[in-house]
Scaffold this active site. Structure first.
Site, PDB file in Angstrom:
ATOM      1  CE  LYS A   1      45.177  19.433  38.636  1.00 48.43           C
ATOM      2  NZ  LYS A   1      46.144  20.292  37.926  1.00 48.43           N
TER       3      LYS A   1
ATOM      4  N   GLY B   1      43.296  34.244  22.775  1.00 50.73           N
ATOM      5  CA  GLY B   1      43.411  34.506  24.217  1.00 50.73           C
ATOM      6  C   GLY B   1      44.663  35.301  24.536  1.00 50.73           C
ATOM      7  CB  VAL B   2      45.685  38.673  24.646  1.00 49.55           C
ATOM      8  CG1 VAL B   2      45.907  38.413  23.175  1.00 49.55           C
ATOM      9  CG2 VAL B   2      44.402  39.488  24.846  1.00 49.55           C
ATOM     10  N   GLY B   3      45.610  36.439  27.670  1.00 59.07           N
ATOM     11  CA  GLY B   3      45.672  36.480  29.135  1.00 59.07           C
ATOM     12  C   GLY B   3      47.113  36.343  29.581  1.00 59.07           C
TER      13      GLY B   3
END
Ligand code: NAD
Length: 360
Positions: free
Chosen positions: A83, A181-183
């Site tokens: 990362k 969550g509807v992203g």
């Protein structure tokens, strides 16, 4: 003065390398952590974040890179975990090219031990600047594309696996769902469920625009207030928003007997809340296994991208989760713990096959 001891931490969790970089000209300040490269080059996105301290940035990078090791290992990919975090705000457009090209040069300097991609606050356009200085970057425009539909498809197969394990019947149309969550990913997941005949889907969001967009396309989805989503009487709760949402306050509210979604780090404290779900008889599909579709998609970019191969790899999430659920039951541990056992076992096995000498 902080007493965080980086070498002790590295020894405890078997990290390979921590790199700090600073570019005077652009002000770029960042850290790359390579956790484990037994299976292949460490892959993980670059996150740009205004951390409250350098130590907070380092700890976040350490934690996230380790998560990538398990995610790739469990997904059967030949990748290690890494990362990058960049400290501060995303540069203004006029500075972005120099900033991300500077980052690309540091990544090139790692000689392929680490491969980057987008993450929080970085875009495909930023990665195209990184790409001007290094080939060790994936998720580029015109290659594997937007990961969200692939992540959602993988989670869809994961939901089927959880239904099979819990009810011995994975027919999507027979069950009800609550999607938090509807992203980018939640919307695709709802669409896959509807395509397979799901009749009752509840959803929530805090963004009115996202709610309106979904209602327009799928008026049959029933919206509830964000705080009500935990206690909706459904079979499957699918978290597709934030991390840390399953905790000692929310778990007692759950009526669902399956938790299977897309969000990262769903359990606030996995040592406490993984076993808590198990005690309540709720089957939890470990986040880093069920949401690996985006990583699987981007990995295929490295080995020669073919969409049909990605689809085959995504379907494997189904069997993998069944194996993990079995480990949890056999060893009487949480499914999150079982997923780590599963991932670590693969790393150990592959480490061992590397032990014999082969002439170069
Ligand atoms: P997104 O930002 O597009 O969507 C998240 C949605 O959740 C937004 O609509 C937001 O308004 C909503 N939200 C935020 N707080 C909420 C709350 N308290 N209650 C209800 N809704 C809330 O993000 P995404 O790409 O869909 O990712 C969702 C989660 O999945 C994140 O945790 C992400 O790290 C994880 N994830 C995403 C991918 C991917 O391919 N995009 C891959 C792996 C994991």
């Amino acid at each position: 003065m902080s007493d965080f001891k980086v070498f002790e931490y590295m020894a405890k969790h078997k990290y390979e390398q921590v790199v700090h970089f600073y570019d005077e000209a652009t002000g770029l300040r960042g850290i790359t952590v390579i956790h484990d490269t037994t299976l292949g080059p460490a892959l993980g996105g670059t996150r740009v974040w205004n951390y409250e301290s350098e130590e907070a940035a380092l700890i976040d990078c350490l934690r996230l890179s380790r998560g990538m090791t398990y995610k790739a290992a469990a997904a059967g990919l030949n990748l290690g975990g890494g990362k990058t975090v960049v400290i501060g705000n995303h540069p203004e457009p006029a500075q972005a090219e120099a900033f991300f090209r500077a980052l690309g040069r540091y990544i090139q300097g790692m000689g392929g031990r680490y491969i980057t991609a987008e993450d929080v606050n970085t875009s495909t356009s930023d990665m195209s600047f990184v790409h001007m200085e290094t080939d060790y970057v994936v998720g580029l425009e015109g290659k594997s594309g937007n990961p969200s539909p692939f992540t959602a498809k993988g989670a869809f197969y994961g939901i089927k696996a959880a239904l099979k394990y819990k009810f011995n019947d994975s027919e999507i149309s027979k069950y009800s769902y609550a999607v938090q969550g509807v992203g980018a990913t939640g919307t695709f997941l709802i669409e896959y469920l509807l395509e397979e005949g799901a009749k009752k889907i509840y959803a929530c969001d805090i963004n009115e625009k996202h709610i309106a967009a979904l209602k327009k396309k799928h008026p049959e989805v029933i919206f509830v207030k964000p705080e009500e989503i935990y206690s909706v009487a459904v079979d499957v709760f699918a978290p597709c928003a934030l991390g840390g949402i399953l905790n000692s306050q929310t778990i007692p509210q759950l009526k669902a007997t399956i938790v299977a979604g897309i969000a990262n780090n769903v359990l606030l404290d996995e040592d406490v809340h993984g076993p808590m779900l198990r005690e309540k008889g709720i089957l939890y599909a470990p986040d880093f296994v069920i949401n690996a579709g985006g990583l699987i998609n981007v990995y295929n970019e490295l080995i020669g991208y073919k969409k049909e191969n990605v689809e085959v790899d995504l379907k494997r999430i189904y069997d993998r989760l069944l194996d993990i659920f079995k480990i949890a039951d056999t060893e009487n541990i949480s499914t999150q713990e079982a997923a780590k056992v599963f991932a670590k076992k693969r790393i150990e096995q592959i480490k061992n096959i590397h032990s014999n000498y082969i002439k170069k």
